[in-house]
Enzyme design. Structure first.
Site, mmCIF file in Angstrom:
data_model
loop_
_atom_site.group_PDB
_atom_site.id
_atom_site.type_symbol
_atom_site.label_atom_id
_atom_site.label_comp_id
_atom_site.label_asym_id
_atom_site.label_seq_id
_atom_site.Cartn_x
_atom_site.Cartn_y
_atom_site.Cartn_z
ATOM 1 C CD GLU A 188 -6.691 -4.026 4.160
ATOM 2 O OE1 GLU A 188 -5.689 -4.761 3.461
ATOM 3 O OE2 GLU A 188 -6.516 -3.319 5.263
ATOM 4 C CD GLU A 223 -4.191 -6.825 -3.408
ATOM 5 O OE1 GLU A 223 -3.521 -6.330 -2.208
ATOM 6 O OE2 GLU A 223 -5.317 -6.405 -3.950
#
Length: 547
Positions: A256, A456
């Site tokens: 991320e 997600e």
């Protein structure tokens, strides 16, 4: 207490001082968002119908001034199709990346996924496995087997360029460290790892402060990431755009775009404990960057470290001098520090996006980057856990629109987790948490910048209510769009997914996302194609070998 900067390496200030980021405040004029820039000029963003309205609404939320979003549209919602992908187990490839593990079980699982109407699989390609021992010596064999298996069953592949550590340590069954030759360099120079004010170092990802410095045997981290992607492109060229249709580029811990303000293994429960996180700006390279930026504006007293009074890992933000409602986060010093800190993260993301776009240009693969789902202080004024992660997002400032713009500039989609989470449940544990509010802000930013979105789930086991929440958030992004631009990555495939009850729920969800009631797939049983309704698919899935 702020830590004094060590002697800065002998590089020019410009190599450390990132460009001051453009602060974006949201006001409301008429029915469209207007961006107020620091120079005082107003520029109206150009949006396509449906119009997206950003507004400050203090009366309808538990927190005064919380930034809320709503959609106004003139189109009738169309159902799907929203493709569903399934993320493979972390240990799908062996420790040396030489082979695909559990080949028989994997083949049966791929057959079941294809029968269920799943679009494809998500394959995490680990830097620490592929380029494990020697720089520029890559081993892709295990990943090549995955791609060939997906092709056999008509599944697409999304490849994640994973430049981060996996797992918490050698005792973790899913432990995948950074390449050994990188760790040797970290042993020589511990400041290659991020550090907080207590001197605790995090080796999940190389410090952003040395992005373009030749600290890896003469290469910079950005060059090492680029070389890895180039070799992947050259090795899998025949599959790009056909079988491999997506590339997600890792940009930080957990893949991320963020700082390791909270160790990744703690993120499974961090919002329950309300951890504020720690600013990761105390390695010598980050401190040199901060020092250069502070001196550039003539504020030498701001050059010696992160904010004073920015808390411990677990503390009420209202008990801290920096994060409390009227704290120093909303002062000239706080603005300077947070713009530098978030600006360096944004610059890191842009450097990687620029390299990746150039490397994969012309291959017809969709590029994406991931933002962390840090929502557990979203209902406060200062949003401390977002600030320590590098997102300059508060009740009065939109910190995700600049990230969406950056992704859009290079043709990237945006990805984020937490799609199954509901405010009602989370607020029972943490009153200031708002996963839905957080996600809606991201989704609006993506729509304003006209970029696709990949959702997600955070929890590994979803029930029917969780799947319905995913559908709800998917609709929020796609509502009114002529061409759906949303897809979903289910995280992740394991033996529990194929339990009959779970499989029935999952296949129902896939059909709802795709907008069909029946699916067809070549089961390769030696006969013709077979049309399967969900009960038959569930019965077939029961034959999948356990992991």
């Amino acid at each position: 207490m702020a830590i004094a900067s060590p002697s800065a390496p002998s590089f020019s200030a410009s190599s450390f001082c990132c460009t001051r980021t453009e602060s974006t405040h949201i006001t409301r004029i008429s029915s469209r968002p207007v961006l107020t820039r620091p120079n005082g000029f107003l520029t109206r963003s150009v949006t396509r119908q449906p119009a997206i309205v950003s507004r400050l609404n203090a009366s309808s939320t538990p927190s005064d001034g919380e930034l809320m979003y709503e959609l106004h549209h003139s189109y009738r919602w169309r159902k799907g199709p929203w493709p569903v992908y399934v993320t493979l187990p972390m240990d799908t490839v062996g420790p040396s990346a030489q082979t695909l593990r559990r080949k028989k079980a994997m083949a049966q699982s791929f057959r079941a996924l294809a029968a269920a109407g799943v679009e494809g699989v998500v394959m995490e390609v680990w830097w620490g496995l592929v380029e494990r021992e020697i720089p520029k010596i890559y081993n892709w064999q295990g990943y090549l087997e995955i791609v060939l298996l997906a092709k056999r069953f008509g599944l697409k592949v999304r490849a994640v360029m994973a430049f981060h550590q996996c797992g918490s340590g050698p005792g973790d069954p899913f432990w995948i460290p950074l390449p050994q030759w990188v760790l040797k360099e970290m042993d020589k120079d511990p400041d290659l790892a991020c550090s907080d004010r207590f001197g605790r170092r995090n080796v999940e990802y190389i410090s952003l402060g040395c992005d373009i410095l030749p600290i890896l045997n003469g290469r910079s981290p950005i060059q090492a990431y680029a070389d890895f992607m180039k070799n992947f492109r050259d090795t899998f060229r025949l599959f790009l755009g056909g079988v491999i249709t997506g590339i997600q580029v890792g940009m930080g811990p957990g893949g991320e775009l963020r700082y390791p303000s909270c160790p990744s293994q703690k993120l499974t429960w961090a919002w329950r404990s309300r951890e504020l996180g720690e600013f990761q700006c105390y390695d010598k390279y980050m401190l040199a960057s901060l020092n250069a930026c502070a001196w550039k504006i003539g504020m030498r007293e701001w050059a010696n470290g992160g904010p004073i009074g920015a808390s411990n890992l677990m503390q009420d933000p209202e008990n801290t001098d920096f994060f409390k409602t009227d704290g120093s986060w909303n002062t000239p010093y706080g603005e300077f520090f947070l713009e530098w800190y978030s600006g360096l993260l944004l610059l890191h993301g842009e450097r990687i996006c620029q390299e990746a776009e150039s490397i994969f240009r012309g291959t017809e693969v969709n590029m994406s980057g991931k933002v962390a789902g840090i929502h557990w202080h979203y209902g406060t004024q200062s949003h401390p856990s977002e600030l320590t992660a590098g997102y300059y997002n508060t009740s009065i400032r939109d910190g995700f629109l600049p990230i969406a713009r950056m992704f859009g500039k290079y043709g990237f989609s945006m990805c984020c987790t937490c799609f199954e989470m509901q405010d009602g449940e989370e607020k029972q544990i943490n009153a200031v948490s708002s996963p839905e509010g957080f996600l809606k802000q991201l989704l609006v930013a993506a729509r304003i910048c006209d970029i696709p979105f990949e959702g997600e789930n955070f929890a590994t086991n979803l029930d029917d209510e969780s799947y319905q929440q995913v559908l709800k958030m998917s609709k929020f992004h796609s509502d009114g769009l002529e061409t759906p631009s949303f897809s979903f990555n289910f995280v992740r495939m394991d033996k529990n997914l194929f339990e009959p009850r779970n499989w029935v729920s999952f296949t129902r969800f896939v059909r709802q996302m795709s907008g069909i009631n029946i699916f067809r797939a070549k089961l390769n049983f030696g006969g013709d194609d077979v049309t399967l309704p969900s009960p038959s698919a569930a019965a077939y899935a029961g034959a999948v070998v356990a992991y």
